[in-house]
Design an enzyme around this catalytic site. Structure first.
Site, PDB file in Angstrom:
ATOM      1  N   LYS A 200      -2.518  31.357 -69.384  1.00 21.25           N
ATOM      2  CA  LYS A 200      -2.339  31.751 -70.794  1.00 21.25           C
ATOM      3  C   LYS A 200      -3.675  31.703 -71.541  1.00 21.25           C
ATOM      4  O   LYS A 200      -3.991  32.608 -72.319  1.00 21.25           O
ATOM      5  CB  LYS A 200      -1.333  30.801 -71.465  1.00 21.25           C
ATOM      6  CG  LYS A 200      -1.431  30.706 -72.976  1.00 21.25           C
ATOM      7  CD  LYS A 200      -0.360  29.843 -73.560  1.00 21.25           C
ATOM      8  CE  LYS A 200      -0.761  28.552 -74.224  1.00 21.25           C
ATOM      9  NZ  LYS A 200      -1.837  28.494 -75.172  1.00 21.25           N
ATOM     10  N   ASN A 201      -4.459  30.645 -71.278  1.00 20.42           N
ATOM     11  CA  ASN A 201      -5.665  30.464 -72.079  1.00 20.42           C
ATOM     12  C   ASN A 201      -6.848  31.309 -71.594  1.00 20.42           C
ATOM     13  O   ASN A 201      -7.931  31.220 -72.162  1.00 20.42           O
ATOM     14  CB  ASN A 201      -6.025  28.974 -72.165  1.00 20.42           C
ATOM     15  CG  ASN A 201      -4.997  28.235 -73.028  1.00 20.42           C
ATOM     16  OD1 ASN A 201      -4.208  28.875 -73.745  1.00 20.42           O
ATOM     17  ND2 ASN A 201      -4.985  26.920 -72.965  1.00 20.42           N
TER      18      ASN A 201
ATOM     19  N   ARG B 187       6.309  29.756 -75.406  1.00 24.38           N
ATOM     20  CA  ARG B 187       4.948  30.194 -75.770  1.00 24.38           C
ATOM     21  C   ARG B 187       4.030  30.146 -74.556  1.00 24.38           C
ATOM     22  O   ARG B 187       3.069  30.911 -74.468  1.00 24.38           O
ATOM     23  CB  ARG B 187       4.365  29.267 -76.845  1.00 24.38           C
ATOM     24  CG  ARG B 187       4.880  29.534 -78.241  1.00 24.38           C
ATOM     25  CD  ARG B 187       4.063  28.774 -79.257  1.00 24.38           C
ATOM     26  NE  ARG B 187       2.644  28.956 -78.992  1.00 24.38           N
ATOM     27  CZ  ARG B 187       1.695  28.094 -79.314  1.00 24.38           C
ATOM     28  NH1 ARG B 187       2.008  26.981 -79.926  1.00 24.38           N
ATOM     29  NH2 ARG B 187       0.441  28.341 -79.053  1.00 24.38           N
TER      30      ARG B 187
ATOM     31  N   ASP C 161      -4.459  18.941 -71.799  1.00 23.96           N
ATOM     32  CA  ASP C 161      -3.113  19.513 -71.673  1.00 23.96           C
ATOM     33  C   ASP C 161      -2.333  18.929 -70.488  1.00 23.96           C
ATOM     34  O   ASP C 161      -1.143  19.164 -70.371  1.00 23.96           O
ATOM     35  CB  ASP C 161      -3.210  21.034 -71.536  1.00 23.96           C
ATOM     36  CG  ASP C 161      -3.939  21.624 -72.718  1.00 23.96           C
ATOM     37  OD1 ASP C 161      -3.305  21.858 -73.740  1.00 23.96           O
ATOM     38  OD2 ASP C 161      -5.168  21.799 -72.629  1.00 23.96           O
TER      39      ASP C 161
ATOM     40  N   ARG D  28      -7.724  20.480 -85.980  1.00 23.37           N
ATOM     41  CA  ARG D  28      -8.110  21.781 -85.425  1.00 23.37           C
ATOM     42  C   ARG D  28      -8.916  22.637 -86.405  1.00 23.37           C
ATOM     43  O   ARG D  28      -8.531  23.769 -86.739  1.00 23.37           O
ATOM     44  CB  ARG D  28      -6.875  22.529 -84.906  1.00 23.37           C
ATOM     45  CG  ARG D  28      -6.062  21.688 -83.949  1.00 23.37           C
ATOM     46  CD  ARG D  28      -5.076  22.483 -83.158  1.00 23.37           C
ATOM     47  NE  ARG D  28      -5.675  23.134 -82.009  1.00 23.37           N
ATOM     48  CZ  ARG D  28      -4.989  23.877 -81.139  1.00 23.37           C
ATOM     49  NH1 ARG D  28      -3.708  24.058 -81.298  1.00 23.37           N
ATOM     50  NH2 ARG D  28      -5.587  24.438 -80.111  1.00 23.37           N
TER      51      ARG D  28
ATOM     52  N   CYS E  66      -0.568  24.522 -81.938  1.00 20.36           N
ATOM     53  CA  CYS E  66       0.144  23.249 -81.922  1.00 20.36           C
ATOM     54  C   CYS E  66      -0.473  22.242 -82.876  1.00 20.36           C
ATOM     55  O   CYS E  66      -1.688  22.209 -83.054  1.00 20.36           O
ATOM     56  CB  CYS E  66       0.134  22.696 -80.501  1.00 20.36           C
ATOM     57  SG  CYS E  66       1.006  23.768 -79.361  1.00 20.36           S
TER      58      CYS E  66
HETATM   59  N1  EPU Z   1     -13.233  21.581 -82.962  1.00 21.81           N
HETATM   60  C1  EPU Z   1     -13.900  21.401 -84.141  1.00 21.81           C
HETATM   61  N2  EPU Z   1     -14.359  22.508 -84.815  1.00 21.81           N
HETATM   62  C2  EPU Z   1     -14.156  23.776 -84.359  1.00 21.81           C
HETATM   63  C3  EPU Z   1     -13.462  23.943 -83.130  1.00 21.81           C
HETATM   64  C4  EPU Z   1     -13.005  22.836 -82.457  1.00 21.81           C
HETATM   65  O1  EPU Z   1     -14.100  20.260 -84.578  1.00 21.81           O
HETATM   66  O2  EPU Z   1     -14.582  24.728 -85.024  1.00 21.81           O
HETATM   67  C5  EPU Z   1     -12.698  20.408 -82.231  1.00 21.81           C
HETATM   68  C6  EPU Z   1     -11.174  20.399 -82.232  1.00 21.81           C
HETATM   69  O3  EPU Z   1     -10.664  19.873 -83.416  1.00 21.81           O
HETATM   70  C7  EPU Z   1     -10.858  19.551 -81.023  1.00 21.81           C
HETATM   71  C8  EPU Z   1     -12.003  19.886 -80.076  1.00 21.81           C
HETATM   72  O4  EPU Z   1     -13.028  20.489 -80.857  1.00 21.81           O
HETATM   73  O5  EPU Z   1     -10.905  18.195 -81.357  1.00 21.81           O
HETATM   74  C9  EPU Z   1     -11.637  20.785 -78.948  1.00 21.81           C
HETATM   75  O6  EPU Z   1     -11.041  21.972 -79.442  1.00 21.81           O
HETATM   76  P1  EPU Z   1     -11.217  23.382 -78.709  1.00 21.81           P
HETATM   77  O7  EPU Z   1     -11.921  24.311 -79.616  1.00 21.81           O
HETATM   78  O8  EPU Z   1     -11.803  23.110 -77.376  1.00 21.81           O
HETATM   79  O9  EPU Z   1      -9.715  23.820 -78.536  1.00 21.81           O
HETATM   80  P2  EPU Z   1      -9.071  25.246 -78.746  1.00 21.81           P
HETATM   81  O10 EPU Z   1     -10.003  26.312 -78.289  1.00 21.81           O
HETATM   82  O11 EPU Z   1      -8.489  25.353 -80.103  1.00 21.81           O
HETATM   83  C10 EPU Z   1      -8.058  25.465 -76.347  1.00 21.81           C
HETATM   84  C11 EPU Z   1      -6.695  25.688 -75.791  1.00 21.81           C
HETATM   85  C12 EPU Z   1      -5.883  24.420 -75.906  1.00 21.81           C
HETATM   86  C13 EPU Z   1      -6.591  23.310 -75.144  1.00 21.81           C
HETATM   87  C14 EPU Z   1      -8.025  23.157 -75.678  1.00 21.81           C
HETATM   88  C15 EPU Z   1      -8.830  22.137 -74.897  1.00 21.81           C
HETATM   89  C16 EPU Z   1      -6.291  28.016 -76.230  1.00 21.81           C
HETATM   90  C17 EPU Z   1      -5.544  29.049 -76.995  1.00 21.81           C
HETATM   91  N3  EPU Z   1      -6.036  26.749 -76.542  1.00 21.81           N
HETATM   92  O12 EPU Z   1      -7.874  25.159 -77.717  1.00 21.81           O
HETATM   93  O13 EPU Z   1      -4.637  24.673 -75.260  1.00 21.81           O
HETATM   94  O14 EPU Z   1      -5.890  22.100 -75.322  1.00 21.81           O
HETATM   95  O15 EPU Z   1      -8.714  24.421 -75.634  1.00 21.81           O
HETATM   96  O16 EPU Z   1      -8.918  22.510 -73.560  1.00 21.81           O
HETATM   97  O17 EPU Z   1      -7.077  28.331 -75.341  1.00 21.81           O
HETATM   98  C18 EPU Z   1      -2.306  24.764 -75.063  1.00 21.81           C
HETATM   99  O18 EPU Z   1      -2.447  25.674 -74.231  1.00 21.81           O
HETATM  100  O19 EPU Z   1      -1.197  24.217 -75.285  1.00 21.81           O
HETATM  101  C19 EPU Z   1      -3.453  24.291 -75.837  1.00 21.81           C
HETATM  102  C20 EPU Z   1      -3.329  23.546 -76.935  1.00 21.81           C
END
Ligand code: EPU
Length: 442
Positions: A24-25, A423, A314, A126, A121
């Protein structure tokens, strides 16, 4: 949704075979990448999940014509990309985190973009500060409004030198998707290097991009003038694989996950073996990984979630359910998200012995310890879980609730299955049936 509930008669070991498709990601990001091309793209092995439907809807709103064939191959034609109406796009507000990744592609293709407020989520604040700071450096002008953001690129975006404060997955993808068509070279430091990101780089390379992955989380992108469509088969979903593996362990079962690959599961497999789970890898052409509970006692472990190649966040929730069955005290330190233990309240209600702490237990100090979040857990096992009514709070926690209900004594009702679990988990009801789970839709 009136029937958004699954009745689970617990206590039956899950036994059988299921298949995982593309992650998915990665799939959702590869769909966004298609917008960068000036010819159509084809993505194979796309999972039938609602997050894919959401991104497909978003692409359609921007004039990308999409068709899905019976074997789950998605064709995307971005020849006539257009600006979507704010009202139409706002229908998607709060439904996903993917819209923010459309910024770079739309700015390159149209010079402007409108991005609704994001969903996803509720597992932490975030924020999107890294995304916006980087986009501004590329030369984007951002106008934040209560309902979303209007962005424009008064001139061609320019390559940047950027160091991420934390190796965030989404921000790394944002910078990749923007830098590939920016003028000049972008040097990204402290980048995330998750397998899905490397696979996105493979997609972009197929499209004509020049991206070098150096050591120590440094990625260098040489901007090019145009990109074309791609044909790609995604990496398999390692989160879904880990989820079913944990379910096999917690229910004393045996699950063959066809399509799963060892390399990206390595950290998970080490933990699985330390707990006492068994696995067998078939790396033939249509292979997979068999996971099972070999009998005997499960062992407690000390875990810490981290960015890749660490133990992914995850996998944390499904593993915690399995750890409620280990003999002794396990420690889990969550370092990626500040609020990813909310789901343990329901597990406690089912008889699990889990205490949460603000300290960084059993590992290295992380940013959440300093900021006083309940981000460490101690699990004392084994506990006989008993049935309960469970309200799913988010996607991965939802699957964990389900595993808990499947391994518990008695009949549980799990609410929110269609809203959350579909999802990220394809053919969920069919897979449970294939594994012999005793579940019904009332
Ligand atoms: N963060 C910031 N500022 C930003 C972006 C991120 O502080 O501008 C922080 C976040 O708050 C968090 C950390 O950095 O504490 C990591 O966040 P990241 O950006 O890595 O997460 P994401 O891209 O929003 C993706 C996956 C998540 C998975 C995480 C970590 C997708 C759509 N989502 O989220 O997957 O947990 O990377 O591997 O790719 C899921 O599939 O259920 C899911 C939540």
């Amino acid at each position: 949704m009136s029937n958004d509930v699954l009745v689970v008669h617990g206590g039956t070991p899950l036994k059988g075979e299921i298949r995982v498709r593309g992650a998915k990601n990665l799939v959702s990001k590869a769909m966004v990448a298609a917008v960068l091309g000036d010819t159509p793209s084809t993505l194979h092995d796309v999972p039938a999940i609602s997050d894919v439907d959401i991104v497909r809807g978003l692409l359609e709103l921007h004039g990308v014509r999409t068709t899905m064939s019976g074997d789950q191959t998605l064709r995307m034609d971005p020849t006539n990309v257009v600006i979507a109406g704010v009202d139409e796009i706002n229908v998607h507000a709060g439904s996903s985190r993917i819209p923010i990744l459309l910024c770079g592609p739309l700015l390159h293709r149209l010079g402007r973009a409108y991005i609704p407020n994001l969903g996803g989520c509720n597992i932490g604040g975030r924020p999107i500060d890294f995304h916006l700071n980087a986009l501004r450096e590329f030369g984007a002008v951002i106008d934040k409004q209560p309902d979303g953001m209007h962005l424009s690129a008064p001139q061609r975006l320019q390559g940047i030198k950027y160091t991420l404060e934390y190796p965030s997955v989404g921000s790394t993808e944002q910078i990749l998707l923007t830098a590939v068509l920016a003028e000049g070279v972008t040097e990204l430091r402290n980048a995330a290097v998750e397998p899905e990101i490397i696979d996105l780089i493979c997609v972009l390379q197929k499209m004509g991009a020049i991206i070098k992955v150096h050591t120590d989380r440094v990625i260098e992108i040489e901007g090019v003038d145009r990109l074309h469509g791609y044909r790609h088969r995604p990496v398999p979903d390692r989160i879904e694989t880990g989820s079913w593996a944990a379910a096999a362990l917690a229910t004393h079962g045996e699950v063959f996950v066809r399509g799963a690959q060892q390399a990206d599961m390595m950290t998970f497999l080490n933990v699985y073996r330390s707990i006492g789970g068994a696995f067998d890898i078939d790396d033939g052409p249509d292979g997979g990984i068999r996971f099972w509970h070999p009998g005997g006692e499960l062992s407690p472990v000390a875990l810490e979630t981290d960015v890749h190649p660490g133990l992914m966040t995850d996998w944390q929730q499904p593993l915690v359910v399995a750890l409620t069955q280990a003999h002794g005290l396990s420690i889990v330190h969550e370092t990626v998200y500040e609020r990813r233990f909310g789901y343990t309240a329901e597990l406690r209600q089912m008889g699990a012995n889990i205490q949460l702490y603000r300290e960084c237990l059993g590992g290295t100090p992380c940013r959440w310890g300093r900021r006083n979040f309940l981000h460490s857990a101690v699990i004392a096992g084994p506990s006989q879980l008993h049935a309960a009514d469970l309200q799913i709070p988010d996607l991965r926690a939802g699957f964990s609730h389900l595993i808990a209900a499947l391994s518990a004594e008695g009949t549980s009702r799990v609410f929110g299955v269609d809203r959350y679990i579909t999802r990220g988990y394809e053919d969920f009801d069919a897979k449970l049936a294939a594994l012999g789970a005793s579940v019904e839709r009332p």
